[in-house]
Design a protein around this motif. Structure first.
Motif, PDB file in Angstrom:
ATOM      1  N   VAL A 124     -16.877  27.888  21.657  1.00 31.11           N
ATOM      2  CA  VAL A 124     -17.568  28.424  22.833  1.00 31.11           C
ATOM      3  C   VAL A 124     -17.104  27.706  24.094  1.00 31.11           C
ATOM      4  O   VAL A 124     -16.781  28.344  25.112  1.00 31.11           O
ATOM      5  N   GLU A 125     -17.062  26.384  24.048  1.00 26.78           N
ATOM      6  CA  GLU A 125     -16.774  25.607  25.258  1.00 26.78           C
ATOM      7  C   GLU A 125     -15.300  25.594  25.626  1.00 26.78           C
ATOM      8  O   GLU A 125     -14.957  25.528  26.811  1.00 26.78           O
ATOM      9  N   ASN A 126     -14.411  25.655  24.636  1.00 22.40           N
ATOM     10  CA  ASN A 126     -12.985  25.539  24.915  1.00 22.40           C
ATOM     11  C   ASN A 126     -12.250  26.872  24.986  1.00 22.40           C
ATOM     12  O   ASN A 126     -11.199  26.957  25.623  1.00 22.40           O
ATOM     13  N   GLU A 127     -12.803  27.902  24.344  1.00 22.05           N
ATOM     14  CA  GLU A 127     -12.110  29.192  24.326  1.00 22.05           C
ATOM     15  C   GLU A 127     -12.938  30.306  24.967  1.00 22.05           C
ATOM     16  O   GLU A 127     -12.518  30.919  25.942  1.00 22.05           O
ATOM     17  N   LEU A 128     -14.113  30.560  24.409  1.00 23.06           N
ATOM     18  CA  LEU A 128     -14.908  31.675  24.920  1.00 23.06           C
ATOM     19  C   LEU A 128     -15.240  31.499  26.397  1.00 23.06           C
ATOM     20  O   LEU A 128     -15.214  32.471  27.169  1.00 23.06           O
TER      21      LEU A 128
END
Length: 379
Positions: free
Chosen positions: A230-234
């Motif tokens: 979530v934090e690095n891609e989405l």
């Protein structure tokens, strides 16, 4: 503020004892009832439908509590539940908050958020509204929420808020059933005009504890991996603010403090007091599950006396973060995180300063970030 043990009269009070903690926020758990039957709820309110109406906090008591709290530093109230919009005086409560010039946060399932009510909410300065959706489609959401038609009603409530000029936050609690819809809920939020999306970790408390026993919760390795994704891609694929609600030790500093950071999961425990639907003062809504974390009754106790003199509140102020146990006591982020959630910690182990379950399990599995520990060589 006095310690639990009476100090000699001639002994000077410590700076921590002298420090005054302003009561910045009251969490009003307005109703004992809820119009949904969510299988993960950590408060587990009574299901309310049709002619069945459960207790709610009287409006005149709300007025009295807020007026007592303002000299103690009150700047904001949170309206939650049960379902706060079930309260028969919800419009009067919103109008009163505006008249008293206190900020207003509302946590709702959105089903009762009509156009008229959304417009009343929009008039509140400093308002913040979160709407819970636990799936990006009706089938998933209603499996979690237990009431047919609740998905479309919640979506309409969000639309009403947006039309009135309020961009609500959408909150999804992550579990096995909806784990593959984390991106879909972002796309839904974008299409509705929401302001942000928050992913809550399922807590092993009340109904949530039952979900853990049934194998409906995610494993800790799965949660940690989803948090990274979530934090690095989405987060790079949307303009919406995304918040993955996990302990600060697992969050990159850039996600907490950077330009696009989402803060951390710190509870403002030093400045918050809960008010239950029966008028009880409590640490928070956990008082509905743990009676020993109820501190008094608004009908008989002065708020100032409770806030300044309750022994459990004093113990928390004097004990955090230094008395945190286990991994929380050794964590470099403890001054920021403060044990993540003392209510959950106490529910799980009957100890205020017990380590948070998420971090404790991560340490046992070798998944706790060693760079965030004071004694790396002991892990």
């Amino acid at each position: 503020m006095d310690t639990k043990d009476t100090a000699p009269a001639e002994q000077e009070a410590s700076p921590q004892e002298r420090r005054f903690h302003p009561l910045t926020s009251l969490y009003f758990y307005l109703t004992e009832g809820c119009n949904l039957a969510c299988r993960h709820c950590w408060i587990a309110p009574k299901f309310q439908s049709g002619e069945v109406v459960y207790s709610y906090l009287p409006f005149d008591m709300i007025q009295d509590i807020v007026r007592q709290a303002k000299p103690l530093g009150l700047s904001c109230i949170k309206l939650t539940g049960g379902e706060p919009l079930l309260h028969p005086d919800i419009v009067r409560i919103l109008q009163f908050a505006r008249a008293e010039e206190v900020g207003c946060t509302i946590e709702t399932n959105g089903l009762l958020c009509t156009r008229e009510l959304a417009e009343e909410i929009a008039k509140c300065p400093g308002r913040f509204v979160s709407v819970s959706l636990d799936g990006a489609d009706a089938e998933t959401n209603e499996w979690v929420r237990g009431v047919p038609g609740s998905f479309e009603a919640a979506v309409q409530g969000i639309k009403n808020l947006v039309q009135a000029g309020v961009q609500p936050q959408i909150i999804l609690t992550i579990m096995q059933r909806n784990r593959h819809q984390l991106e879909s809920i972002v796309r839904l939020a974008e299409s509705l005009g929401a302001g942000s999306v928050k992913y809550n970790v399922l807590m092993p408390c009340a109904r949530g504890e039952d979900m853990f026993h049934r194998g409906e919760a995610l494993s800790l390795p799965e949660l940690i991996e989803l948090g990274r994704w979530v934090e690095n891609e989405l987060a790079t694929r949307t303009k919406l603010r995304l918040i993955f609600h996990q302990p600060a030790a697992f969050k990159p500093l850039g996600r907490m403090y950077g330009q696009d950071g989402d803060g951390c999961s710190r509870c403002g425990i030093f400045g918050i007091l809960g008010v239950l639907a029966d008028g009880s003062y409590a640490l928070c809504g956990i008082g509905q599950q743990v009676p020993e974390l109820i501190f008094g009754q608004a009908a008989r106790d002065r708020l100032e006396d409770v806030w300044l003199n309750n022994p459990i509140l004093k113990e928390i102020r004097q004990g955090l973060p230094g008395k945190m146990e286990g991994v929380c006591g050794e964590c470099l982020m403890k001054d920021l995180c403060l044990g993540s959630c003392l209510a959950q910690n106490y529910y799980s182990r009957k100890k205020l300063f017990a380590p948070f379950w998420y971090c404790d399990e991560a340490l046992k599995l070798g998944l706790f970030p060693t760079s965030r520990l004071l004694k790396k060589n002991e892990v």
